[in-house]
Write a protein that holds these residues in place. Structure first.
Motif, PDB file in Angstrom:
ATOM      1  N   THR A 240      14.387  60.236  61.626  1.00  0.00           N
ATOM      2  CA  THR A 240      14.176  59.247  60.554  1.00  0.00           C
ATOM      3  C   THR A 240      15.304  58.236  60.522  1.00  0.00           C
ATOM      4  OG1 THR A 240      13.004  60.920  59.233  1.00  0.00           O
ATOM      5  CG2 THR A 240      13.824  58.977  58.087  1.00  0.00           C
ATOM      6  N   GLY A 241      16.525  58.711  60.667  1.00  0.00           N
ATOM      7  CA  GLY A 241      17.677  57.789  60.677  1.00  0.00           C
ATOM      8  C   GLY A 241      17.637  56.837  61.851  1.00  0.00           C
ATOM      9  N   LEU A 242      17.247  57.354  63.008  1.00  0.00           N
ATOM     10  CA  LEU A 242      17.160  56.486  64.190  1.00  0.00           C
ATOM     11  C   LEU A 242      16.089  55.420  64.007  1.00  0.00           C
ATOM     12  CD1 LEU A 242      17.550  59.126  67.068  1.00  0.00           C
ATOM     13  CD2 LEU A 242      19.197  57.362  66.399  1.00  0.00           C
ATOM     14  N   LYS A 243      14.962  55.833  63.409  1.00  0.00           N
ATOM     15  CA  LYS A 243      13.892  54.852  63.172  1.00  0.00           C
ATOM     16  C   LYS A 243      14.342  53.778  62.186  1.00  0.00           C
ATOM     17  CE  LYS A 243      10.039  57.979  64.196  1.00  0.00           C
ATOM     18  NZ  LYS A 243       8.865  58.691  63.650  1.00  0.00           N
ATOM     19  N   GLN A 244      15.081  54.171  61.164  1.00  0.00           N
ATOM     20  CA  GLN A 244      15.588  53.195  60.195  1.00  0.00           C
ATOM     21  C   GLN A 244      16.561  52.216  60.861  1.00  0.00           C
ATOM     22  OE1 GLN A 244      17.179  55.586  57.065  1.00  0.00           O
ATOM     23  NE2 GLN A 244      15.157  55.975  56.106  1.00  0.00           N
TER      24      GLN A 244
END
Length: 252
Positions: A240-244
């Protein structure tokens, strides 16, 4: 050496050591039983000869007048191959030399008997004197005045040695066969034990690798399942952090 290999070695060694101790104990016990049987057999013969001798003395005969004793001891000797000789000797307290009056060894009649045969005649028991390949069992007999003499039966040790040797061979053969079975049992027990003791580790390893295995309780498997779930949640948060971060880069 692996854990299972060491376990098999330890269990097999312990079982073999126990087996050898049991076999050694059985051999010693058998030797003792054999010796007791021989002693009982000779003691019965000594008691019979003593009773016959004392019966003749009680009617007033002197020891050297009981000619039937010679024929009696020769029959007893012929009936038992293990008996080397039977001697009946005088042992009057005033007698300095104690001579053989009757003997299956005719050459020893009239000869002095060994001192070891007479030193314990004061005791009303049966005792033995070991020799070279033979054992002499001795008892006393009495007349109206008390101690009158002694009876000695010389028994060959070879028959007992042959029985013990045959027993040792049979015991060694059967012990070897049982040892093979013992090793097989040790291996099976070790494998079962190692399977049981390593099962929690194998389940924990599978859970950590992502396998779906139902677990219960608060043991190692439960901890491994919780750890795997934490790893999964951490992976989700990282994704999720990478996608953000990628979305922010695209927006700029």
């Amino acid at each position: 050496m692996t854990f299972i290999g060491r376990l098999i070695l330890i269990v097999s060694a312990a079982l073999l050591a126990t087996l050898l101790l049991v076999a050694a104990g059985a051999f010693v016990a058998s030797e003792r039983v054999t010796a007791n049987i021989e002693r009982a057999r000779v003691s019965h013969m000594l008691g019979s000869l003593r009773a016959a001798t004392e019966a003749n003395l009680s009617i007033g005969l002197a020891l050297d007048q009981i000619s039937s004793l010679q024929a009696r001891i020769e029959r007893e000797n012929a009936a038992d191959a293990a008996i080397i000789a039977i001697d009946i000797f005088n042992a009057q307290e005033r007698s300095v030399s104690r001579k053989s009056i009757y003997s299956t060894d005719r050459g020893s009649i009239g000869e002095n008997v060994p001192w070891a045969w007479t030193e314990r005649l004061a005791n009303n028991t049966i005792w033995s004197v070991p020799g070279h390949g033979e054992t002499v069992y001795i008892t006393r007999f009495d007349n109206d005045l008390g101690l009158a003499g002694g009876i000695a039966i010389t028994v060959s040790d070879s028959a007992r040695d042959v029985r013990n040797e045959r027993l040792l061979q049979d015991l060694a053969w059967h012990t070897g066969l049982i040892a093979l079975g013992t090793i097989a049992v040790g291996i099976v027990l070790s494998l079962i034990f190692s399977h049981m003791i390593t099962r929690p580790f194998r389940i924990a390893t599978a859970l950590l690798k992502g396998s779906e295995i139902p677990v219960s309780g608060e043991g190692m498997e439960h901890l491994a399942q919780q750890t795997r779930r934490n790893w999964d949640r951490m992976d989700v948060r990282l994704d999720t952090g990478l996608k953000q971060l990628e979305a922010l880069d695209d927006a700029q």
